[in-house]
Enzyme design. Structure first.
Site, mmCIF file in Angstrom:
data_model
loop_
_atom_site.group_PDB
_atom_site.id
_atom_site.type_symbol
_atom_site.label_atom_id
_atom_site.label_comp_id
_atom_site.label_asym_id
_atom_site.label_seq_id
_atom_site.Cartn_x
_atom_site.Cartn_y
_atom_site.Cartn_z
ATOM 1 N N SER A 524 36.044 36.158 31.653
ATOM 2 C CA SER A 524 37.108 36.610 32.541
ATOM 3 C C SER A 524 38.259 37.165 31.705
ATOM 4 O O SER A 524 38.076 38.108 30.950
ATOM 5 C CB SER A 524 37.551 35.464 33.449
ATOM 6 O OG SER A 524 38.381 35.931 34.482
ATOM 7 N N HIS A 639 32.007 34.776 40.357
ATOM 8 C CA HIS A 639 32.777 34.849 39.115
ATOM 9 C C HIS A 639 32.334 33.809 38.099
ATOM 10 O O HIS A 639 32.567 33.966 36.902
ATOM 11 C CB HIS A 639 34.269 34.706 39.417
ATOM 12 C CG HIS A 639 35.143 35.033 38.255
ATOM 13 N ND1 HIS A 639 35.051 36.231 37.565
ATOM 14 C CD2 HIS A 639 36.118 34.321 37.630
ATOM 15 C CE1 HIS A 639 35.940 36.243 36.589
ATOM 16 N NE2 HIS A 639 36.593 35.097 36.596
#
Length: 664
Positions: A524, A639
């Site tokens: 991320s 995610h």
């Protein structure tokens, strides 16, 4: 400009041509790093993830302790509950409330559990969120906790990034995708409506509307008897909020700094400051936790008490209420300390027997029960239970997954380019005098603190095979409070990379590793860091693993939730901001002349937070420039990159197979 981007077409997430590109890149990566070693790594990772000896972490809802559990037999998971008396035993008697595997099969859907908002204090209904493939967007369905069935004709929302709260048993406050112009530019709700049972969603009454430039608008309801409140939250950006109480149809602003975090418990208001606050004749330091009587604060007559004030080495890490006490966790040079605070006097008393790195698992705001987890890099978790202010006892202990007899943990400090001392932990082998394969991890963003903790997969797949692990507590995180973060925002972003690079150099200088044996891994925002290491500091590393990354910082704010991060990185549409963003944006800084270390880039098609286009386009551009890049995209997983333990084990085995191969 977008028209200058030859790989813009890869931003279409699920097009046939794009998914064909994905498969053509997945196949050679899997073929290259699969085999006997890969299968052994995957089996060991899955053993860690699926073992029944894991601690089943719980939170109290009324008389029951609730847990969500995944294992080999239940890969999608079980939402289950038990009593405290049963939980204390080695084999608790779990009552399964929802079997997600059975539900997915019955519905013909790829459901991934996304949580449940239980009606309190009745505990008779729940708003259950279910995600397709692990995305942030989820469907919401009302569930009867008594009959164990979804409520026919009950509250139900189509797939969206919804926010919903119970106002009473027959009313919810909801923010969702109501149609055109109902979502912010960041892709979250900007309208809150009151939705009554039996009423079509289209007829729900609007309570509050924020502009499309807000990040998100939401509501929360406190139904504590005698302290009933409805609060409306308007996120101006990622770090600034306006909070209102809804009183007799009118909005009353809680007039604290917008960049402070506010929380309300019974008669108390807590204010956690991100920046210095001068109010009247008083001034308070960034990182402080303040307390005041809620009603008095609203009318401007409150005395504000300092519950915690940071110093150069110590910051606030966590806090949570029981009914009558406040539990604090602070960090001193990234070592944790737990204290119990008595409201009113705000006297802090240390909690003994925690040790290691301790975090709050759960507290009961209707009683005084607390659950704390204590662990470190080489000590498995201990779950501590008790009442605030009383004696804590160990109620559960996680198993050990790797031999630690030859391992030692040390903390060192590297000096960054501007002279800042940056701490990092080394988990190494006592009897290994020569430099060896080393994996460096870091994040450096959004005030997220990275603290020591036990990781069975890392231990089995890396440490037990002779590798050294390093955790860098770089700026951008919260390890020294909000200023550790704010100095690395926007135009200060370069400090994150400089800190990480300083740690990498220090590891080589100390003889812990060599450049050829040093790898780094991040996801991320940490994936962005890996992209910067690749393009700006390639001479420092032997290999990089870049997971669910941000990489095209020219277009990040146009993709999925990217607009919500402008406060962190800056706005690339503003020339002044693009001037400093362009200096590090990995996608725009690829060089065909430089020698890059091999890199593995991974993402998920179902990630609806960080767009998979970042990873795809970076891979294509690196290939065109002649660099050694490997790519893998999980078709689901959100995610987190994986939707269940099997996918997590696969992803872990792939990363560690790559690292073992590249770092020797």
């Amino acid at each position: 400009m977008a028209e200058d981007d030859p790989y813009l077409w890869l931003e279409e997430i699920a097009g046939d041509e794009q998914l064909d590109w994905v498969r053509k890149h997945n196949d050679p990566t899997v073929a290259e790093f699969s085999g006997e070693t890969f299968e052994q790594l995957r089996a060991e990772a899955l053993e860690v993830l699926d073992t029944d000896a894991r601690i089943p972490y719980v939170r109290r809802r009324g008389e029951y302790l609730y847990n969500f559990w995944r294992d080999a037999a239940n890969p999608r998971g079980l939402w289950q509950r038990t009593t405290l008396a049963s939980y204390r035993t080695e084999e608790p008697d779990w009552d399964v409330v929802i079997d997600v595997d059975q539900l997915a099969a019955a519905d013909g859907e790829n459901w991934v559990w996304a949580g449940a908002d239980v009606l309190e204090p009745e505990y008779t209904r729940a708003l259950v969120s279910l995600s397709r493939g692990g995305s942030d967007a989820a469907v919401v369905r009302e569930f009867d906790m008594i009959t164990r069935e979804f409520v026919p004709g009950g509250f139900e929302l189509a797939e969206a990034k919804s926010r919903v709260s119970w106002e009473d048993p027959d009313t919810v406050l909801v923010g969702t995708d109501f149609g055109p112009d109902s979502m912010t530019e960041s892709g979250y709700p900007r309208i809150v409506k009151r939705w009554r049972r039996g009423q079509p969603l289209s007829e729900a009454t609007t309570v509050f509307t924020g502009p499309a430039t807000d990040v998100i608008v939401g509501a929360s309801v406190d139904r504590t008897p005698g302290y009933e409140r409805t609060l409306l939250h308007r996120a101006l950006d990622f770090f600034n909020d306006q909070v209102y109480q809804l009183r007799s149809g009118e909005l009353v602003r809680i007039d604290a700094p917008t960049d402070a975090t506010l929380s309300v418990h019974r008669q108390w208001l807590l204010i956690e400051l991100r920046s210095d606050w001068l109010t009247g004749a008083a001034s308070y330091r960034a990182g402080s936790l303040l307390a005041a009587d809620y009603e008095q604060f609203l009318d401007g007559t409150a005395d504000v008490a300092v519950v915690f004030e940071p110093d150069a080495h110590t910051c606030l890490h966590q806090y949570s209420w029981t009914r009558d006490r406040l539990v604090l966790v602070t960090l001193a040079d990234v070592a944790s300390r737990v204290e119990i605070v008595t409201p009113g006097s705000w006297v802090r008393e240390p909690v003994s027997g925690t040790g290691g790195s301790t975090v709050i698992v759960a507290t009961d705001d209707t009683g005084d029960e607390i659950f704390l987890d204590s662990s470190d890099f080489i000590t498995p978790s201990r779950l501590l239970h008790g009442v605030a202010g009383g004696v804590l006892t160990e109620i559960k202990r996680a198993p050990s997954f790797f031999d630690v007899a030859d391992l030692a943990v040390t903390q060192h400090f590297a000096t960054s380019d501007d002279g800042t001392s940056v701490p990092y932990f080394v988990v190494g082998h006592k009897h290994n005098q020569a430099p060896g394969p080393t994996l460096l991890g870091g994040y450096g963003g959004f005030e997220v603190s990275r603290t020591p903790g036990y990781d069975g997969v890392l231990g089995r797949l890396w440490l037990s095979r002779g590798g050294t692990y390093v955790l860098a507590n770089i700026r951008g995180g919260g390890e020294y409070g909000p200023t550790w973060h704010t100095q690395a925002m926007r135009e200060g972003r370069h400090k994150v990379a400089e800190d990480f690079a300083a740690v990498a150099r220090d590891l080589v200088r100390r003889g812990i590793t060599t450049v050829a044996q040093l790898g780094a891994q991040g996801g991320s925002n940490g994936g962005l860091l890996m992209g910067i290491m690749l393009t700006k500091y390639p001479e420092l590393f032997g290999a990089l693993v870049c997971q669910v990354p941000l990489l095209d910082m020219k277009r990040f704010h146009l993709l999925l939730a990217g607009a919500s991060w402008v406060a962190e990185y800056g706005d690339p549409d503003e020339p002044e901001d693009w001037a400093f963003i362009s200096e590090y944006s990995p996608y725009q800084n690829i060089s065909a002349e430089k020698r890059y270390p091999p890199v593995l880039i991974t993402t998920s098609t179902r990630d609806d937070r960080v767009h998979p286009g970042h990873a795809r386009k970076m891979t294509a551009a690196l290939e065109e420039a002649g660099h050694n890049v490997w790519y893998y995209e999980n078709i689901e997983g959100g995610h987190a990159g994986a939707a269940d333990n099997s996918q997590t084990a696969f992803k872990s085995a792939l990363s560690y197979s790559f690292l073992h191969r590249m770092l020797g």
